[in-house]
Write a protein that holds these residues in place. Sequence first.
Motif, PDB file in Angstrom:
ATOM      1  N   ARG A   1       0.886  -1.274  -0.063  1.00 32.86           N
ATOM      2  CA  ARG A   1       0.155  -0.067  -0.044  1.00 32.86           C
ATOM      3  C   ARG A   1       0.862   1.200  -0.225  1.00 32.86           C
ATOM      4  O   ARG A   1       0.737   2.163  -0.688  1.00 32.86           O
ATOM      5  N   LEU A   2       1.988   1.199   0.858  1.00 37.38           N
ATOM      6  CA  LEU A   2       2.843   2.463   0.811  1.00 37.38           C
ATOM      7  C   LEU A   2       3.537   2.543  -0.471  1.00 37.38           C
ATOM      8  O   LEU A   2       3.607   3.627  -1.107  1.00 37.38           O
TER       9      LEU A   2
ATOM     10  N   ALA B   1      -3.443   6.798   3.233  1.00 35.62           N
ATOM     11  CA  ALA B   1      -4.108   6.158   4.305  1.00 35.62           C
ATOM     12  C   ALA B   1      -3.326   5.371   4.866  1.00 35.62           C
ATOM     13  O   ALA B   1      -3.292   5.186   6.197  1.00 35.62           O
ATOM     14  N   ALA B   2      -2.309   4.424   4.033  1.00 35.68           N
ATOM     15  CA  ALA B   2      -1.550   3.581   4.801  1.00 35.68           C
ATOM     16  C   ALA B   2      -0.698   4.075   5.608  1.00 35.68           C
ATOM     17  O   ALA B   2      -0.289   3.558   6.819  1.00 35.68           O
ATOM     18  N   LEU B   3      -0.067   5.262   5.181  1.00 32.66           N
ATOM     19  CA  LEU B   3       0.832   5.994   6.060  1.00 32.66           C
ATOM     20  C   LEU B   3       0.325   6.615   7.360  1.00 32.66           C
ATOM     21  O   LEU B   3       1.002   6.278   8.481  1.00 32.66           O
TER      22      LEU B   3
ATOM     23  N   ASP C   1      -0.289   5.769  13.240  1.00 33.96           N
ATOM     24  CA  ASP C   1      -1.195   5.429  14.194  1.00 33.96           C
ATOM     25  C   ASP C   1      -0.797   4.326  15.116  1.00 33.96           C
ATOM     26  O   ASP C   1      -0.696   4.082  16.345  1.00 33.96           O
ATOM     27  N   ARG C   2      -0.102   3.168  14.429  1.00 31.55           N
ATOM     28  CA  ARG C   2       0.200   2.146  14.681  1.00 31.55           C
ATOM     29  C   ARG C   2       1.709   2.178  15.458  1.00 31.55           C
ATOM     30  O   ARG C   2       2.013   1.653  16.600  1.00 31.55           O
TER      31      ARG C   2
ATOM     32  N   GLN D   1      10.832   8.746   5.695  1.00 26.80           N
ATOM     33  CA  GLN D   1      11.841   7.934   5.204  1.00 26.80           C
ATOM     34  C   GLN D   1      10.897   6.649   4.851  1.00 26.80           C
ATOM     35  O   GLN D   1      11.202   6.053   3.570  1.00 26.80           O
ATOM     36  N   VAL D   2       9.938   6.194   5.689  1.00 32.38           N
ATOM     37  CA  VAL D   2       9.030   5.016   5.009  1.00 32.38           C
ATOM     38  C   VAL D   2       8.325   5.246   4.041  1.00 32.38           C
ATOM     39  O   VAL D   2       8.287   4.656   2.996  1.00 32.38           O
ATOM     40  N   TRP D   3       7.950   6.591   3.779  1.00 38.06           N
ATOM     41  CA  TRP D   3       6.866   7.343   2.755  1.00 38.06           C
ATOM     42  C   TRP D   3       7.607   7.161   1.543  1.00 38.06           C
ATOM     43  O   TRP D   3       7.158   6.705   0.421  1.00 38.06           O
ATOM     44  N   GLU D   4       8.968   7.810   1.585  1.00 37.88           N
ATOM     45  CA  GLU D   4       9.685   7.658   0.381  1.00 37.88           C
ATOM     46  C   GLU D   4      10.116   6.451  -0.088  1.00 37.88           C
ATOM     47  O   GLU D   4      10.747   6.383  -1.404  1.00 37.88           O
TER      48      GLU D   4
END
Length: 197
Positions: free
Chosen positions: A16-17, A23-25, A30-31, A60-63
């Motif tokens: 999803r990312l 929404a996945a980010l 949230d988690r 970093q996770v998003w990119e």
Amino acid sequence: MAKDTAPRWDRRMQQRLARGEAAALGELYDRFAALVHSQAHRMLDDEDAADLVTREVFAQVWENPEAYDPKQGSMRSWVARLTHRQSVQRLRRAAASRYEEEHGEGTVPDPEELERRVRSATAAARADYIVSSMPAPLRQALELAYIQRRDYRQTAADLGVTEDEARRRLRLGLQLLSTANARPLEGSSPPGYGRVR
């Protein structure tokens, strides 16, 4: 499910990312935001720096969602490793900056002292991570014995278990905590952070 295979949620989250689902980010944030922030704060002892590290980790996770390899462990472990890495970098930069202010521009801090600080902060953050991740029965026994100063008999009575079970829980909890000070092998993940990628 194989031991080294990440849960289905982790693999789906990565997909999803990678598709760019905002929404996945949000769901990932949230988690894991509390984990990231508390780990960074424990290492840096600075609320503003912990906030920055939290933003940096999720950016970093998003990119780079493809940097996560589900075969290497859980998303939680990966996020914890990213947080550790970002916190160590920030800790080193801050120490170098303070040292320059105290000793004049162009001077560099003693590398051994800097590494001692990094190891100390890392061990403290790992201990927090280990305690928050351990099963509730072990955590409860440790809290009773070491925070509330109960002996194993009182701990057993408070938990409603046998004295042998209380001793077992305390022993297991302490064994887990003892790994917080262990120095990881080069190229491996620190104890308590899952497998390295």
